[in-house]
Scaffold this motif. Sequence first.
Motif, short mmCIF file in Angstrom:
data_model
loop_
_atom_site.label_atom_id
_atom_site.label_comp_id
_atom_site.label_asym_id
_atom_site.label_seq_id
_atom_site.Cartn_x
_atom_site.Cartn_y
_atom_site.Cartn_z
N CYS A 163 -10.88 15.38 2.67
CA CYS A 163 -10.27 16.57 3.26
C CYS A 163 -8.76 16.45 3.37
CB CYS A 163 -10.87 16.82 4.64
SG CYS A 163 -10.78 15.39 5.76
N ALA A 164 -8.20 15.30 2.99
CA ALA A 164 -6.75 15.03 3.01
C ALA A 164 -6.17 15.06 4.43
CB ALA A 164 -5.99 16.00 2.10
N GLY A 165 -7.03 14.87 5.44
CA GLY A 165 -6.54 14.83 6.82
C GLY A 165 -6.32 13.41 7.32
N VAL A 166 -6.73 12.42 6.54
CA VAL A 166 -6.52 11.01 6.88
C VAL A 166 -5.85 10.32 5.69
CG1 VAL A 166 -7.58 8.82 7.55
CG2 VAL A 166 -8.57 10.97 8.35
N TYR A 167 -4.75 9.63 5.96
CA TYR A 167 -4.03 8.87 4.94
C TYR A 167 -4.12 7.40 5.30
CZ TYR A 167 0.02 6.73 2.59
OH TYR A 167 0.83 5.91 1.86
N ALA A 168 -4.38 6.55 4.30
CA ALA A 168 -4.45 5.11 4.54
C ALA A 168 -3.71 4.37 3.44
CB ALA A 168 -5.91 4.65 4.61
N ARG A 169 -3.10 3.24 3.80
CA ARG A 169 -2.38 2.43 2.82
C ARG A 169 -2.49 0.95 3.19
NH1 ARG A 169 2.96 3.97 3.33
NH2 ARG A 169 3.68 1.97 4.15
N VAL A 170 -2.76 0.13 2.20
CA VAL A 170 -2.79 -1.32 2.37
C VAL A 170 -1.53 -1.88 1.72
CG1 VAL A 170 -4.03 -3.46 1.92
CG2 VAL A 170 -5.31 -1.34 2.30
N ASP A 171 -0.70 -2.56 2.49
CA ASP A 171 0.54 -3.16 1.98
C ASP A 171 0.39 -4.68 1.94
OD1 ASP A 171 1.73 -0.68 1.82
OD2 ASP A 171 2.85 -0.88 3.70
N ILE A 172 0.38 -5.24 0.74
CA ILE A 172 0.43 -6.70 0.59
C ILE A 172 1.90 -7.08 0.57
CG2 ILE A 172 -0.22 -8.68 -0.82
CD1 ILE A 172 -2.44 -6.97 -2.03
N LEU A 173 2.35 -7.77 1.61
CA LEU A 173 3.77 -8.08 1.75
C LEU A 173 4.18 -9.20 0.79
CD1 LEU A 173 3.97 -7.88 5.65
CD2 LEU A 173 4.23 -6.05 3.95
N GLU A 174 5.48 -9.44 0.72
CA GLU A 174 6.01 -10.37 -0.28
C GLU A 174 5.37 -11.75 -0.20
OE1 GLU A 174 10.36 -12.06 -1.82
OE2 GLU A 174 10.24 -10.48 -0.30
N ASN A 175 5.14 -12.25 1.02
CA ASN A 175 4.55 -13.57 1.17
C ASN A 175 3.02 -13.54 1.15
OD1 ASN A 175 7.06 -14.85 1.40
ND2 ASN A 175 7.16 -14.44 3.61
N GLY A 176 2.45 -12.36 0.92
CA GLY A 176 1.00 -12.25 0.89
C GLY A 176 0.41 -12.51 -0.48
N GLN A 177 1.26 -12.77 -1.45
CA GLN A 177 0.78 -13.04 -2.80
C GLN A 177 1.65 -14.10 -3.46
OE1 GLN A 177 3.01 -12.18 -5.38
NE2 GLN A 177 4.42 -11.14 -4.00
N ASP A 178 1.06 -14.78 -4.40
CA ASP A 178 1.78 -15.80 -5.15
C ASP A 178 1.51 -15.54 -6.62
OD1 ASP A 178 3.12 -18.00 -6.06
OD2 ASP A 178 1.58 -19.45 -5.45
N GLY A 179 2.32 -14.67 -7.21
CA GLY A 179 2.07 -14.28 -8.58
C GLY A 179 3.31 -13.77 -9.26
N GLU A 180 3.12 -13.10 -10.36
CA GLU A 180 4.22 -12.61 -11.19
C GLU A 180 4.14 -11.10 -11.34
OE1 GLU A 180 6.07 -13.15 -15.70
OE2 GLU A 180 4.22 -14.16 -15.11
N PHE A 181 5.26 -10.42 -11.03
CA PHE A 181 5.36 -8.98 -11.28
C PHE A 181 5.90 -8.80 -12.70
CE2 PHE A 181 5.09 -9.18 -6.75
CZ PHE A 181 4.43 -8.02 -6.38
N ILE A 182 4.99 -8.60 -13.62
CA ILE A 182 5.36 -8.50 -15.03
C ILE A 182 6.14 -7.23 -15.30
CG2 ILE A 182 4.42 -8.46 -17.38
CD1 ILE A 182 1.95 -9.94 -16.15
N GLU A 183 5.74 -6.16 -14.63
CA GLU A 183 6.43 -4.87 -14.77
C GLU A 183 6.15 -4.03 -13.54
OE1 GLU A 183 5.50 -1.15 -17.54
OE2 GLU A 183 6.41 -2.79 -18.67
N ASN A 184 7.14 -3.23 -13.10
CA ASN A 184 6.94 -2.35 -11.97
C ASN A 184 6.16 -1.11 -12.43
OD1 ASN A 184 8.63 -4.05 -10.40
ND2 ASN A 184 10.43 -3.03 -11.26
N GLY A 185 5.25 -0.64 -11.59
CA GLY A 185 4.50 0.54 -12.00
C GLY A 185 3.49 1.00 -10.97
N THR A 186 2.93 2.18 -11.20
CA THR A 186 1.92 2.78 -10.33
C THR A 186 0.76 3.26 -11.18
OG1 THR A 186 3.62 3.52 -8.78
CG2 THR A 186 1.49 4.58 -8.61
N THR A 187 -0.43 3.11 -10.66
CA THR A 187 -1.62 3.52 -11.39
C THR A 187 -2.68 3.97 -10.41
OG1 THR A 187 -3.22 2.80 -13.05
CG2 THR A 187 -2.59 1.20 -11.39
#
Length: 448
Positions: free
Chosen positions: A97-121
């Motif tokens: 119904c688009a009346g509730v918005y939710a977002r999970v933010d993995i912060l910078e220290n929450g991951q140990d990996g490589e950002f090969i390219e910036n993007g959204t999907t």
Amino acid sequence: MATESLSYKYNSASTIENKNGNENLLLSKFNEVEKGNSPCFFWGKLNNPYELSRCLITLSNVVQSSFNLSPFQMALLKDPIVTAGNNQIRFEGFSHCAGVYARVDILENGQDGEFIENGTTNVDFNTPLISELGKIKKNDDLVLSVGQKEVGFHKEGESFIERKVPLPSKWIKGLTTVQHYFSESEYGLKLNRIQAIQLFKTIPSGKVKTDYFLIKRGNKYLFSPLKSKTAICIGGIHRLKLLQPLIPLINSLDIYPHKDSQSVTFILGFKELNFVFSVSRDFWRGFSGEGAALESLIEDLPDSLVKAFDNYSFTNQEFNPTLMAFEENIDVSKIENLSIKLSAMGLLGYDLAKNGFFYRRLPFKLERILSLNPRLKGAEKLLQENKVEITLHNDNEIEAKVEGSGVLHYVILKGDIQKCTCIWYSKNQGERGVCKHILAVKKKVKYD
């Protein structure tokens, strides 16, 4: 209906694979806009897989829930948006119904990996994936890959190779209002885990049609139908039950009410991970129909400016208004309207914890996104058909006549007062944004 959803196919399904005792989470991607050539945006290990898996399950519960739609409408599945960039990963979505918005933010220290390219999907949150997320334990190693992989979901002889899903246009419109409300929200209070658990025990049972208020009584916080001077208003409080599985796991709970009580936002803090949860003023009113930013969208911004921002922010993965105004020689007074219009295009999200915008590139072409607001389209049509007549225009007051379907509407703009004789204004009294007639009058005055 074609105007209500955008249908697309994933080349493969999202997967969880077990290799040498490690769980690998592979999220299938779809993107209509190719910003780069890499098939993968991020690959790496997640530092808090147990808490993250529970947050993603809650996010999935949000996007599969509805508080005002029919069972037929609820049968449609919706899949979250994922953004990788600026050393952070964000999963976000709306209820049906688009009346509730939710977002999970993995912060910078929450991951140990490589950002090969910036993007959204957009990612495929299918039932087997959610089931596997529920099996993640605290000591498990979890690797996250955001991108398209050759291997789909294969487990116990079953394969999930292709899936067709719709993306509702109301999600894109809802993103405009959510970011606008976030930027107008103010810090309210912070609760620790014990206080939050006590607070959520006071959520009333069943569906509550009246407003509830977050108040403090003695040393405890609780939800009450009685309003106090410093109370935070929450409409449709039963929607907060979606958060109950997460509350025992949090470190802190920050609450941000909108300045005009049009929404309230909860930020659940974990170790190197945040879960953002925002509800609209009433459970029957989705963010997509509020029209909070419509007046800022009437300003015509040149395509060159939008492209300059897009290139600048794609590279830097953030929106610095002052720096961009300086580098692109833009009048600072235009920056606020620019940020709202760019939010409407899906290019900006708002991070309450950091009190600033972040860059997000929705996987759809801008011309498709810009065609989604019916009131803006209606205002443009009124102007094109020359149906707006300004009858009074001075420094303090504007009066106009706007031709409708067999009726003449009268618009009055005086200081902060905006009135129209149309049915939309009579019904909503400006609480859900202005009508197309007021928009048309304002744009005519601005550009004539």
